[in-house]
Design a protein around this motif. Structure first.
Motif, mmCIF file in Angstrom:
data_model
loop_
_atom_site.group_PDB
_atom_site.id
_atom_site.type_symbol
_atom_site.label_atom_id
_atom_site.label_comp_id
_atom_site.label_asym_id
_atom_site.label_seq_id
_atom_site.Cartn_x
_atom_site.Cartn_y
_atom_site.Cartn_z
ATOM 1 N N VAL A 1 -3.631 -58.157 26.414
ATOM 2 C CA VAL A 1 -3.081 -59.197 27.286
ATOM 3 C C VAL A 1 -1.591 -58.973 27.472
ATOM 4 O O VAL A 1 -0.839 -58.971 26.489
ATOM 5 C CB VAL A 1 -3.281 -60.607 26.682
ATOM 6 N N GLU A 2 -1.167 -58.760 28.693
ATOM 7 C CA GLU A 2 0.259 -58.857 29.000
ATOM 8 C C GLU A 2 0.547 -60.308 29.292
ATOM 9 O O GLU A 2 -0.043 -60.882 30.213
ATOM 10 C CB GLU A 2 0.608 -58.011 30.234
ATOM 11 N N VAL A 3 1.418 -60.922 28.519
ATOM 12 C CA VAL A 3 1.840 -62.293 28.827
ATOM 13 C C VAL A 3 3.330 -62.246 29.141
ATOM 14 O O VAL A 3 4.125 -61.677 28.385
ATOM 15 C CB VAL A 3 1.501 -63.270 27.678
ATOM 16 N N PHE A 4 3.705 -62.810 30.297
ATOM 17 C CA PHE A 4 5.079 -62.679 30.804
ATOM 18 C C PHE A 4 5.350 -63.973 31.564
ATOM 19 O O PHE A 4 4.957 -64.125 32.714
ATOM 20 C CB PHE A 4 5.142 -61.445 31.702
ATOM 21 N N VAL A 5 6.011 -64.913 30.878
ATOM 22 C CA VAL A 5 6.083 -66.267 31.436
ATOM 23 C C VAL A 5 7.369 -66.551 32.206
ATOM 24 O O VAL A 5 7.559 -67.649 32.697
ATOM 25 C CB VAL A 5 5.876 -67.337 30.330
ATOM 26 N N ASN A 6 8.225 -65.519 32.330
ATOM 27 C CA ASN A 6 9.407 -65.639 33.187
ATOM 28 C C ASN A 6 9.497 -64.416 34.094
ATOM 29 O O ASN A 6 10.559 -63.808 34.230
ATOM 30 C CB ASN A 6 10.677 -65.785 32.336
ATOM 31 N N CYS A 7 8.381 -64.040 34.679
ATOM 32 C CA CYS A 7 8.381 -62.811 35.482
ATOM 33 C C CYS A 7 9.133 -63.024 36.793
ATOM 34 O O CYS A 7 9.571 -62.073 37.414
ATOM 35 C CB CYS A 7 6.960 -62.320 35.732
ATOM 36 N N GLY A 8 9.240 -64.272 37.226
ATOM 37 C CA GLY A 8 10.049 -64.553 38.409
ATOM 38 C C GLY A 8 9.336 -64.341 39.736
ATOM 39 O O GLY A 8 9.777 -64.849 40.757
#
Lengths: 310, 310, 310, 310
Positions: free
Chosen positions: B192-199
């Motif tokens: 899982v790639e989790v990226f919560v500020n990817c914009g």
């Protein structure tokens, strides 16, 4: 090499061994070691060059249009027919494009049934100076004319041109876009959106709608960039990007066939048919309504559908 | 309705007939006509509310996380197991999303063979204030934890969290993005790639790689706009756009099942397993390396894989 | 509820409180508590039901076609114009589809410049028994007629129908597919491929080609399965899959507007224009060539383009 | 040409003027007119051939792996460093692929910010006889090792290999698929799914996730066929289809650079780094856990990042 502009010609061949430069076609064809002829001059010069190559029995790769007016194109067909053997390959490069070839193989394979319609899109970012409303049909759409005949293995029998209000992005007076409709001798329909000042990309697409399925090409997907709330794909701006490999294969196929003593690709008949259909298209553009295409009888040399179908 | 903020609660139910507002859970559950309970309070308040519903034998739809700490979650499992019948549906809405359901049906159908790997992407435009590094695992990735267990019908047995250099777009101190790896009890792998500020967008994707094929969801294509040399598709900015219909179906499925006297969807065991895996994930994030997941024995009430698989 | 088949009607409303069943429209409209009317009977029954609703001043949601023949449709327009206020919303559900609405918003926003052409595709897997060649135009294409008027905010002024050799997959005698061309009062072009026995899917697509860009909808991408040398996406087989949400929103929009004492969506004028254009289309199909559309003068009640443009 | 199999070699060069065939590298390099060397022998033969070319100061295009063991690879680096000038281009053809080059240009341009992660997929229909579990890392993934170093301009510093339960489609004993994770000297993460008996296609994809956007390549879209309820795209079965043009460009770039007296493309250092990372990867595969990569100091000849970055 023959070119009226000797200096430019000399520059082009600098460093290539065994190449001589001429201003005169006859002198160039008579130079020692000439085994085949590639005609890339403007269209009005093609007829003379083709006849000169025929006189010497030389195989020819001739850029499209073979001969712009259908009368001259028919003279080429008749001259080659008198020779009794094909010498001419016409430079319709889409027949050498990987995507078009896959579509052609699929249609010929028959798994989708009979083709009913082709929906075509032909867009350029902008048109060159001097481009006329007639050229949308006889220069741009001539690619679709040949591609449709080749993909379907059918002749085009009538043409209608619709003229929406021109785009404000087109030069004043140019009828751009146009919507061109062809009917075929077996009841299929071919429609072409041609829009040569669309401003946003070079896009060539074709969807074949058949009895049991549809198939489409031209949706290039390469690099997809997602940023700022959108996924974005670059669209090619130029036909050279889209068809570079097809041009290479076209010339290579000609060289290979010539070495084997054969002729492949679009024939002089294909060149003639394209000119005749384009002429009818220009009449339809100018006068409105549906214009029938009248083709001369097909000489035995081009008797089979093989030339169309291959 | 029970809410500590009475004014807000009254506003929310204005105009709905037969609804009374309480600050106290017990009072609300005891109000006349209460046939089922929907728990949408913050996670730490869930345990008490669930036990109160159990005491009255009321079916419950409980927002995820069921109970944030696995100890509390296990108490819920044990309490429900003592009741001897399921009352709880946990609000993992992806199980109600049309794309996830098609993927699930495909995997269960078996045509692609055994699943070997799931590649997951979970991106948000930005994280809310107060979002911590641990919350990327126990709040964001908890959706993938449940989705993976449900899609595969397997328990997750170990977790590893990799921490690339944080994006400069993330708040100072937040380890964002993270790359989380799960192993399963039958040897599959879930990343899982989790990226919560990817914009750039709200993107939830899943690719299942199986022995005889792969399948992926999450490539939304709606309006494609081509202009200025690029084809552009809007990307959703918000989970409500992507999962609005799933939330609706989740609640509807609960209402329908409740009317039939049944319980459907994710069970208390699923809620417990999600909490236990998330806890192991947070330890893996904090201490580095691989952390095994230790689950309590599964009570008979949840004995079959049906709860996981359906 | 009014339905000539009382048994079926009773079954449909079983369990709904406060609903009475009638065989007669007048009796149904006169039943206590009737605040609005939804007409879902066959087209020929609409005129009488609409006039009955007008007589009682009740707001109406009327399924398309409003009234099949343009003469009857014009009588509705005139009757509503005499009332001096709009009561009618016509059920063209595409105006409520999320993709169509995004396309409409984009075109109205003006960033792509003036629309020049709409290319539309409308395919069904198979046609129901009794479907006639005329129904391809006045039933299937009627959706595109309304969508084009609404998207462009322009009236359709002429229609041409081309008839390729029918597919062997179509019932004997049915002219399927057809290719329908519309011209608008501001010089745009709309082409529609309608193919109701294509056999392979329900596909509704629309590409708007504008002066500075193009935009297209209808390329649904959900689950992509790669196996055996090909990436495969399911194609919807049914309009209910594609437009289910649009039907829901259509009815909801009507309910919401009715509660506010307003009327929204397609107007009686839109229903009349659709009937008049469809009639011209059927003449073009039957007689060949281009048929001009003659609309009655637009009553002041529908004077602004707002009804079209909304 | 030097080849131990003289007959095959003679066949290969039949008809090419000025080509002599040898069984011995030294004899071949000493033949008159040899200006450059292309090494396409099996990896273990590369070291000797490279050193022989260095001894004669001849530019070399050497197929990957430069030298399979990192000890031998380092000897090549040191030998070239002693020469004081680059003679070697390593045949990592992805650096010459149009899609990879567009991705590289995009990342170097900086508009997406710093790259945080690369997600890579590397799938083959089936592995050749004798393919071992280690070869998934040191032969297949070696392409991603070089591509990641080149795209990011960063060295890989650690590697972890995860081993899901092998596919039943893989030969007995082969650990296939594997999931390989690389860390870089600037904190980026690279993950690679390698699956060499996937059965369904040759698929090479790469998604770069950056601080302000993501970019992906490898989603080939060419001919889309819709039939029987599904839209279907052929997937390439072979790396030659996907990378044919890249191989051509690689050789052409080498020929062009050699004519200009330059060396371009991947350097001996790149070849060494690839071998060292692959060796660490095989250890990680065999022993489990994370294995650090230890590189020798980089000689000044390769001092700048230019070799990595270009």
């Amino acid at each position: 090499m023959a070119d009226p502009d000797v200096e430019r010609a000399k520059e082009a061949v600098a460093g290539l061994a065994g190449v001589s430069v001429h201003t005169d076609t006859e002198a160039a064809l008579g130079a020692p070691g000439v085994a085949a002829v590639l005609i890339a001059s403007p269209g009005p010069a093609h007829e003379e060059a083709l006849l000169a190559a025929f006189a010497r029995g030389l195989p020819v790769l001739c850029e499209k249009p073979m001969v712009p007016d259908s009368g001259g194109a028919l003279r080429i067909v008749e001259a080659e027919a008198r020779l009794g053997r094909r010498l001419t390959q016409i430079g319709f490069m889409r027949r050498h494009d990987a995507e078009y070839r896959r579509l052609k193989a699929l249609l010929d394979g028959g798994s989708l049934g009979r083709p009913l319609m082709l929906h075509c899109t032909h867009r350029n970012v902008s048109s060159p100076p001097g481009f006329t409303s007639a050229m949308l049909v006889n220069s741009s759409v001539s690619h679709e004319i040949d591609a449709a005949r080749w993909l379907l293995g059918q002749e085009l029998t009538a043409v209608t041109v619709l003229r929406p209000t021109p785009s404000s992005g087109a030069p004043a007076g140019l009828l751009d876009p146009q919507f061109v409709l062809f009917e075929t001798d077996r009841g299929a329909l071919v429609d072409v959106e041609v829009f040569v000042n669309c401003g946003f990309g070079y896009q060539v697409r074709c969807e074949a709608v058949c009895e049991r399925g549809s198939a489409r090409i031209g949706a290039e997907h390469t690099l997809v960039v997602t940023t700022g709330g959108a996924a974005r794909e670059e669209v090619a701006q130029d036909y050279l990007v889209r068809f570079a490999a097809a041009y290479d294969r076209e010339v290579q196929a000609w060289v290979d066939a010539t070495r084997r003593g054969e002729v492949t690709g679009a024939s002089a008949w294909d060149g003639y048919a394209a000119s005749a259909v384009a002429e009818a298209g220009v009449r339809a553009l100018e006068h409105g309504g549906r214009v029938a295409v009248a083709l001369a009888p097909r000489p035995d040399l081009y008797a089979t559908r093989a030339e169309v179908s291959r």
